[in-house]
Design a protein around this motif. Structure first.
Motif, PDB file in Angstrom:
ATOM      1  N   VAL A 127      -6.708   3.744  -5.043  1.00  0.00           N
ATOM      2  CA  VAL A 127      -7.581   3.947  -3.898  1.00  0.00           C
ATOM      3  C   VAL A 127      -7.702   5.447  -3.644  1.00  0.00           C
ATOM      4  CG1 VAL A 127      -7.925   3.511  -1.433  1.00  0.00           C
ATOM      5  CG2 VAL A 127      -6.898   1.742  -2.880  1.00  0.00           C
ATOM      6  N   TYR A 162     -10.182   1.482 -10.001  1.00  0.00           N
ATOM      7  CA  TYR A 162     -10.145   2.383  -8.854  1.00  0.00           C
ATOM      8  C   TYR A 162     -11.340   2.142  -7.936  1.00  0.00           C
ATOM      9  CZ  TYR A 162     -13.690   5.125 -11.385  1.00  0.00           C
ATOM     10  OH  TYR A 162     -14.820   5.520 -12.048  1.00  0.00           O
ATOM     11  N   LEU A 193      -1.764  -1.470  -3.810  1.00  0.00           N
ATOM     12  CA  LEU A 193      -2.781  -0.430  -3.722  1.00  0.00           C
ATOM     13  C   LEU A 193      -2.082   0.923  -3.750  1.00  0.00           C
ATOM     14  CD1 LEU A 193      -3.557  -2.746  -1.236  1.00  0.00           C
ATOM     15  CD2 LEU A 193      -5.736  -1.597  -1.642  1.00  0.00           C
ATOM     16  N   LEU A 226      -8.802  -5.869  -4.874  1.00  0.00           N
ATOM     17  CA  LEU A 226      -7.496  -6.259  -5.397  1.00  0.00           C
ATOM     18  C   LEU A 226      -7.314  -7.767  -5.351  1.00  0.00           C
ATOM     19  CD1 LEU A 226      -4.655  -5.389  -6.401  1.00  0.00           C
ATOM     20  CD2 LEU A 226      -3.956  -5.293  -4.001  1.00  0.00           C
ATOM     21  N   LEU A 261       0.855  -1.188   0.000  1.00  0.00           N
ATOM     22  CA  LEU A 261       0.000   0.000   0.000  1.00  0.00           C
ATOM     23  C   LEU A 261       0.886   1.231   0.000  1.00  0.00           C
ATOM     24  CD1 LEU A 261      -2.643   1.626   0.349  1.00  0.00           C
ATOM     25  CD2 LEU A 261      -2.448   1.235   2.814  1.00  0.00           C
ATOM     26  N   ALA A 310      -7.467  -1.245   5.442  1.00  0.00           N
ATOM     27  CA  ALA A 310      -6.768  -2.148   4.522  1.00  0.00           C
ATOM     28  C   ALA A 310      -6.036  -3.238   5.291  1.00  0.00           C
ATOM     29  CB  ALA A 310      -5.783  -1.349   3.666  1.00  0.00           C
ATOM     30  N   GLY A 330     -10.692  -1.680  -0.940  1.00  0.00           N
ATOM     31  CA  GLY A 330      -9.581  -1.735  -1.877  1.00  0.00           C
ATOM     32  C   GLY A 330      -8.883  -3.083  -1.859  1.00  0.00           C
ATOM     33  N   VAL A 331      -8.648  -3.606  -0.645  1.00  0.00           N
ATOM     34  CA  VAL A 331      -8.004  -4.914  -0.517  1.00  0.00           C
ATOM     35  C   VAL A 331      -8.907  -6.014  -1.074  1.00  0.00           C
ATOM     36  CG1 VAL A 331      -7.269  -6.663   1.153  1.00  0.00           C
ATOM     37  CG2 VAL A 331      -6.529  -4.291   1.410  1.00  0.00           C
ATOM     38  N   ALA A 342      -2.771   4.642  -3.019  1.00  0.00           N
ATOM     39  CA  ALA A 342      -3.750   5.499  -2.346  1.00  0.00           C
ATOM     40  C   ALA A 342      -3.331   6.959  -2.445  1.00  0.00           C
ATOM     41  CB  ALA A 342      -3.906   5.092  -0.887  1.00  0.00           C
ATOM     42  N   TRP A 373      -2.861  -4.300  -9.470  1.00  0.00           N
ATOM     43  CA  TRP A 373      -2.900  -3.022  -8.774  1.00  0.00           C
ATOM     44  C   TRP A 373      -4.312  -2.466  -8.783  1.00  0.00           C
ATOM     45  CZ3 TRP A 373      -4.823   0.774 -11.935  1.00  0.00           C
ATOM     46  CH2 TRP A 373      -4.754   0.519 -13.317  1.00  0.00           C
ATOM     47  N   ILE A 374      -4.547  -1.513  -7.889  1.00  0.00           N
ATOM     48  CA  ILE A 374      -5.801  -0.769  -7.875  1.00  0.00           C
ATOM     49  C   ILE A 374      -5.534   0.607  -7.265  1.00  0.00           C
ATOM     50  CG2 ILE A 374      -6.546  -1.629  -5.606  1.00  0.00           C
ATOM     51  CD1 ILE A 374      -9.427  -1.611  -6.722  1.00  0.00           C
TER      52      ILE A 374
END
Length: 359
Positions: free
Chosen positions: A159, A169, A135, A317, A79, A96, A313-314, A137, A156-157
């Motif tokens: 946040v 996202y 992640l 992902l 993260l 997270a 988010g987690v 952020a 990946w994403i």
């Protein structure tokens, strides 16, 4: 939670690992181990680069099940945040971390602030099998960085941010925050309502500004560009911005502040200039951190589900196809917390409010 109608993903070619291996001039097992970030793989950097280039050139996409994080290899998620000094990210990290632990992962958190190597350096390290997903952020999410993540085959994403070149996202309903803040101030009788905005390059700041503008238009209040001042999400930024607003010939009677850290600086600077909150000026800010209730006066805020954002988010992902578009808004529990920093506007406006102290 709201899904934002993602369009269908790009069509994947039926390219095999064998074809990639032939194109790169390596054994298929090498391609497989590069794809799966096998830390035991020992090949020359140029060989690894050749494999990655072949994957990209041929448009190969590993089997979604094979790349799924349900069968994690490192047991860790990364993260990245802009700055550990920003208390907002502590709440995101908390959510997270709880979700990661529940799913059997260790969460590794890093900050881009003050780092000489930069985010890209860490992405290169993490892409060597050290984490199973990343992640981002609120940190730098340039198109070049996204390309590096894709080249490294690292899921990946994003946040708490959106960018036009990345369709993965999860964000909060920041427009709703602006709407609630303005609605509260209007109900109290305020008509000259300013917006102490965030950085113009920030996606969250743009969305909070949009919420403010939409709410002002809905209640029939004229748009005055002088009442919108950009600021960093820091106490110093808030202090400088409130000085500009107080220096207007007709200062506002209320201010919607885009971030609680900025609001702390604005509150201090206003009081140092002899402006009493809320008698002379009402303040309401986004984010209800615990410290907001201990300020003088206690700060009216819009509570955002930061922990839920980190948790979601987690979940996204680890539970989605790494190639699938994700466009989700966590919109539960956005609520106004009324404290002592907002009240009815003063009956008589002070002619001179003074200059704020930036210290």
């Amino acid at each position: 939670m709201r899904m934002d109608n993602p369009s269908s993903g790009r069509r994947r070619g039926r390219v095999t690992i064998k074809q990639v291996a032939e194109h790169a001039g390596v054994d298929p097992s090498v391609v497989s181990r590069v794809i799966n970030h096998d830390p035991r793989l020992s090949v020359r950097p140029e060989t690894r680069e050749r494999v990655v280039a072949a994957i990209k050139e041929l448009g190969y996409r590993p089997n979604a099940v094979g790349r799924s994080l349900r069968t994690a290899r490192a047991g860790m998620l990364g993260l990245f945040i802009p700055d550990f000094a920003n208390p907002v990210y502590a709440e995101i990290i908390k959510g997270a971390e709880a979700a990661a632990a529940q799913l059997g992962y260790l969460l590794v958190t890093g900050s881009a602030s003050g780092s000489k190597p930069g985010t890209g350096h860490y992405v290169d390290l993490l892409g060597q099998g050290r984490v199973d997903g990343l992640l981002l952020a609120g940190t730098d999410a340039s198109s070049a960085l996204i390309d590096r993540l894709n080249d490294a085959l690292l899921p990946w994403i994003l946040v708490n941010q959106r960018v036009s070149w990345a369709r993965r996202y999860v964000i909060l309903d920041d427009e709703r925050a602006g709407d609630l803040a303005v609605e509260h101030l209007v109900d109290l009788g305020h008509r000259r309502i300013a917006h102490l905005a965030g950085p113009p390059t920030s996606d969250t700041a743009r969305r909070r500004r949009a919420g403010y503008l939409a709410a002002m238009e809905r209640v029939g209040l004229a748009h005055d560009e002088r009442l919108i001042v950009d600021a960093d999400y820091t106490p110093a930024g808030g202090a400088a911005a409130i000085a500009d607003l107080l220096a207007l010939d007709e200062p506002p009677t209320a201010v919607f502040v885009a971030n609680v850290a900025s609001a702390i600086g604005a509150l201090h600077a206003a009081q140092a200039a002899g402006v009493e909150v809320p008698r002379d000026l009402s303040l309401v800010a986004v984010h209800d951190l615990p410290l907001a209730g201990y300020l003088t006066p206690p700060l009216t805020t819009v509570r955002m589900p930061l922990e839920d954002l980190g948790r979601r988010g987690v979940e996204l992902l680890t539970g989605s196809d790494p190639d699938a578009p994700i466009e989700e808004t966590v919109d539960n529990s956005v609520e106004l917390i009324v404290r002592d920093s907002t009240t009815r506007p003063p009956r008589r406006r002070r002619k001179t409010l003074g200059a704020a102290d930036h210290g």
